[in-house]
Enzyme design. Structure first.
Site, short mmCIF file in Angstrom:
data_model
loop_
_atom_site.label_atom_id
_atom_site.label_comp_id
_atom_site.label_asym_id
_atom_site.label_seq_id
_atom_site.Cartn_x
_atom_site.Cartn_y
_atom_site.Cartn_z
N CYS A 22 45.19 26.72 -19.79
CA CYS A 22 46.39 26.47 -19.01
C CYS A 22 46.39 25.03 -18.52
O CYS A 22 45.39 24.33 -18.59
CB CYS A 22 46.45 27.42 -17.81
SG CYS A 22 46.27 29.16 -18.26
N ARG A 55 49.08 23.12 -23.71
CA ARG A 55 47.90 23.90 -23.32
C ARG A 55 48.21 25.37 -23.08
O ARG A 55 47.30 26.19 -22.98
CB ARG A 55 47.29 23.31 -22.04
CG ARG A 55 46.53 22.01 -22.24
CD ARG A 55 46.02 21.48 -20.91
NE ARG A 55 45.14 20.35 -21.08
CZ ARG A 55 43.81 20.41 -21.03
NH1 ARG A 55 43.22 21.56 -20.85
NH2 ARG A 55 43.08 19.32 -21.18
N TRP A 71 48.74 30.05 -20.39
CA TRP A 71 48.41 30.84 -21.56
C TRP A 71 47.84 32.15 -21.05
O TRP A 71 46.82 32.17 -20.36
CB TRP A 71 47.39 30.12 -22.45
CG TRP A 71 47.08 30.85 -23.71
CD1 TRP A 71 47.83 30.89 -24.86
CD2 TRP A 71 45.92 31.66 -23.98
NE1 TRP A 71 47.22 31.66 -25.82
CE2 TRP A 71 46.05 32.15 -25.31
CE3 TRP A 71 44.80 32.02 -23.24
CZ2 TRP A 71 45.09 32.96 -25.90
CZ3 TRP A 71 43.84 32.84 -23.82
CH2 TRP A 71 43.98 33.30 -25.13
N GLY A 101 41.16 29.57 -16.33
CA GLY A 101 39.84 30.17 -16.54
C GLY A 101 39.92 31.69 -16.46
O GLY A 101 41.01 32.28 -16.49
N GLU A 130 40.59 25.87 -44.16
CA GLU A 130 41.45 25.15 -43.22
C GLU A 130 42.92 25.28 -43.61
O GLU A 130 43.80 25.44 -42.75
CB GLU A 130 41.03 23.68 -43.15
CG GLU A 130 41.92 22.80 -42.30
CD GLU A 130 41.96 23.16 -40.84
OE1 GLU A 130 42.80 22.58 -40.12
OE2 GLU A 130 41.18 24.03 -40.40
N LYS A 132 45.86 26.91 -41.22
CA LYS A 132 47.09 26.22 -40.83
C LYS A 132 48.32 27.07 -41.13
O LYS A 132 49.24 27.15 -40.34
CB LYS A 132 47.19 24.88 -41.57
CG LYS A 132 46.27 23.81 -41.05
CD LYS A 132 46.69 23.36 -39.66
CE LYS A 132 45.53 22.95 -38.80
NZ LYS A 132 44.52 23.92 -38.46
N HIS A 180 35.09 39.60 -56.92
CA HIS A 180 34.30 40.54 -56.13
C HIS A 180 35.14 41.22 -55.04
O HIS A 180 34.60 41.64 -54.02
CB HIS A 180 33.10 39.82 -55.50
CG HIS A 180 32.12 39.30 -56.51
ND1 HIS A 180 31.34 40.12 -57.28
CD2 HIS A 180 31.83 38.02 -56.90
CE1 HIS A 180 30.59 39.39 -58.09
NE2 HIS A 180 30.87 38.12 -57.88
N LYS A 204 46.57 24.97 -27.01
CA LYS A 204 45.61 23.91 -27.30
C LYS A 204 44.48 23.96 -26.26
O LYS A 204 44.63 24.55 -25.19
CB LYS A 204 46.33 22.56 -27.21
CG LYS A 204 45.63 21.41 -27.89
CD LYS A 204 45.87 21.44 -29.37
CE LYS A 204 45.40 20.15 -30.04
NZ LYS A 204 45.53 20.25 -31.49
#
Length: 630
Positions: free
Chosen positions: A2, A27, A73, A113, A503, A507, A526, A625
């Site tokens: 946050c 964030r 968040w 937190g 990666e 994305k 496999h 983020k």
């Protein structure tokens, strides 16, 4: 994850708070809110974005000289107004005969937190008559602070944090103490801003110095366990033991312009196209590969300079999460191939919870864009607790906790990254990891002067090579139109390029919400081959290396089952477009550094697919983020 902003000033602080939230919104964006001291407590909260909150604030004419703000968040409690910060305390009322008696709120509080003992604290506070209006762990802190208040908010804060278990960054104020904000941090970042605004005395708190750009460049980075008392024109700090301490005031040029979009549609697009500059800046001034490149930004402890460390280590442990983990996986190939050092790459959130075998001559390498990633910090501390004291971080923020806690550091220069899906932070990490590989190889006599010169020449050419790759965007947009209609995708790579496939899949799933998975191409038979149909596009990273012929066989396996291939091939690979095979040719074969080039088309593919599907590219659902919670 946050964002927190707080301010004490002799003028209205609401514009500063809202501006800070706009810069910290990446964030967390599940909800946001502002509270001010104005003849009591007043606040405005919303589950919309900060722009909508600003309209709400303007309509209500919210203003005050003391205030706190938050963009969230969600962890505890769904994204809803009643769970949004700031939270007010609701203490036991004086009229015991009324239904749900409660004293009007007298404390406003924001928090980043997770409080691990919030359930037992909630039960204790409810037994004292406190009423809870949210499902958050944060409201527990507000009520606990209220219950311990006896005329001095800073004393109450110190008593409060002594009862908390978990991680937190806290900012709070009391209706009876105008022009005063208190704060504390443990496991979550919090900085103090010293300065003035409009010739008025002012002090500030924030999760990140960027939130205060244009307001003050005088920043104090609070240490673990610090508590701070802000008043007009002055502040006090005490450490985790309650002892008064002095922390350095640093001049930090957090340029607000870095948060401007300019001509780009989204921050992610802007940051993809900033990669040539970011790589050039990261490599700026490097005349040769010397171990001292990795000395800490502060004076290393005796015997802990990079040269001495690199001489004694005989293995490497890389700790990272998400995108940074994939950069570590790519570096494993370099470190073992060039430097000849056994390398282990661990997901940081898993490492500290399993039994592992420590080795004192291990170099523990942490990777983090923000330098505040909670899982990686915890894993670092766990490794140190087991006696592994040779530590190095590759990080984008020189003032971060990761840099302060590692003995050696290499600071990438990606600049501010706003988009939640990391792009330029990834490629600059790869550049830093390749430099680390060369420095280790040199320290151990495995790098000749001729090889060093050749590698450095290739690295200096990277910005120009990246520009050529970015010119492929029109071809990638055409691919994205196909992908936008799909629900699933496979990504294949071999050797050094398997982490790049990982990666690329990450994305795509992050911002387009298409289910995407990556596999080493040899593993296709496999199990994953069972998923291949014409509705399952298969992206193949196909550089012209020693594994290309093997990879071509894997591609034939896909075509034989009706799968459609989308191939990123080097110009000399002789892979041609045909029915069911779409080929984009890379401008040049870049050898061991090709991961830095091949990942860029995958970033663009994800970006343009998300645009075609109409998703929120910079703020994908459920993500944020700077992951500062476990």
């Amino acid at each position: 994850m946050c964002g927190i902003v707080g301010a004490v000033s002799s003028v209205n602080v609401v514009p500063v708070l809202v501006q800070g939230l706009q810069r910290l919104e990446y964030r967390g964006y599940d909800s946001c809110g502002v509270a001010v001291h104005a003849q009591g407590l007043q606040r405005s909260r919303s589950t919309a974005r900060v722009a909508e909150l600003l309209t709400q604030i303007e309509q209500s004419q919210l203003s005050g000289g003391t205030g706190i703000a938050h963009t969230r968040w969600a962890t505890h409690g769904a994204p809803a107004v009643h769970n949004a910060h700031p939270h007010f305390s609701h203490g036991p009322g004086v009229d015991a005969g009324s239904p749900n008696p409660e004293r009007p709120g007298r404390i406003a509080l924001v928090h980043n937190g997770i409080i691990e003992n919030h359930d037992e604290l909630r039960e204790s506070l409810q037994a004292k008559g406190y009423h809870f209006s949210s499902q958050t762990d944060t409201e527990v802190i507000a009520h606990l602070l209220d219950s311990l208040y006896d005329g001095d908010l800073f004393e109450a804060l110190q008593a409060t944090v002594a009862k908390l278990q978990g991680a937190y960054a806290i900012a709070a104020f009391h209706k009876d103490e105008p022009h005063r904000i208190v704060g504390a941090r443990l496991g979550s970042p919090l900085v103090l801003g010293v300065g003035s605004t409009q010739d008025a005395q002012a002090q500030f708190l924030a999760s990140d110095a960027m939130a205060l750009a244009g307001v003050t460049d005088q920043i104090v980075y609070l240490e673990e366990g610090d508590r701070v008392d802000l008043q007009l024109g002055k502040f006090w700090i005490v450490d985790a033991e309650g002892r008064p301490v002095s922390r350095d005031v640093k001049t930090v040029h957090a340029h607000s312009g870095a948060a401007e979009l300019g001509p780009y549609r989204h921050y992610m697009q802007k940051e993809i196209f900033e990669q040539p500059r970011a790589i050039a800046d990261t490599l700026d001034g490097i005349a040769g590969i010397v171990p001292e490149l990795f000395d800490g930004i502060s004076q290393p402890a005796p015997g802990q300079n990079a040269h001495a460390t690199f001489k004694v280590i005989d293995r490497i442990l890389i700790l990272a999460c998400g995108t940074s983990y994939y950069s570590g996986c790519a570096a494993k190939y370099w470190l073992e191939m060039i430097a000849g050092i056994p390398t282990q790459v661990e997901v940081a959130s898993e490492y500290r919870y399993r039994t592992s075998v420590p080795h004192p001559n291990t170099l523990v390498v942490t990777l983090s864009q923000s330098g505040e990633t909670a899982d990686t910090l915890a894993a670092l501390r766990h490794a140190q607790s087991m006696g592994m004291h040779h530590t190095l971080t590759i990080c984008n923020v020189a003032t971060s906790a990761m840099v302060r806690e590692c003995k050696l550091a290499y600071i990438t220069r990606a600049g501010v990254e706003i988009g939640v899906a990391s792009t330029k932070a990834f490629t600059t990490q790869l550049a830093g990891l390749f430099l680390l590989t060369l420095a280790l190889a040199q320290a151990n006599g495995r790098l000749t002067a001729e090889a060093e010169a050749a590698y450095l020449k290739a690295m200096r050419h990277l910005p120009a090579a990246l520009q050529d790759v970015l010119a492929l965007e029109p071809q990638i947009i055409a691919w994205a139109q196909d992908f936008a209609r799909m629900d699933n995708a496979l990504f294949l790579g071999r050797g050094l390029h398997y982490p790049i496939a990982l990666e690329g899949a990450l994305k795509l799933k992050e911002i387009s919400y298409i289910h995407a998975e990556a596999y080493p191409a040899g593993e296709l038979k496999h199990g994953p081959l069972a998923l291949v149909t014409e509705a399952m596009p298969v992206v193949t990273v196909a550089p012209n290396d020693q594994l290309l012929e093997k990879l071509k066989s894997n591609m034939q396996e896909v075509r034989a089952r009706g799968g459609v291939l989308y191939v990123l091939a080097d110009g000399d690979s002789k892979i041609k477009s045909s029915t069911g095979v779409h080929v984009i040719r890379m401008p040049e074969n870049y050898g061991l550094l090709s991961p830095l080039l091949h990942v860029v088309p995958l970033q663009l593919l994800a970006y343009h697919t998300a645009c075609a599907r109409g998703t929120d590219v910079d703020k994908p659902r459920n993500l944020a983020k700077s992951v500062t919670v476990e």
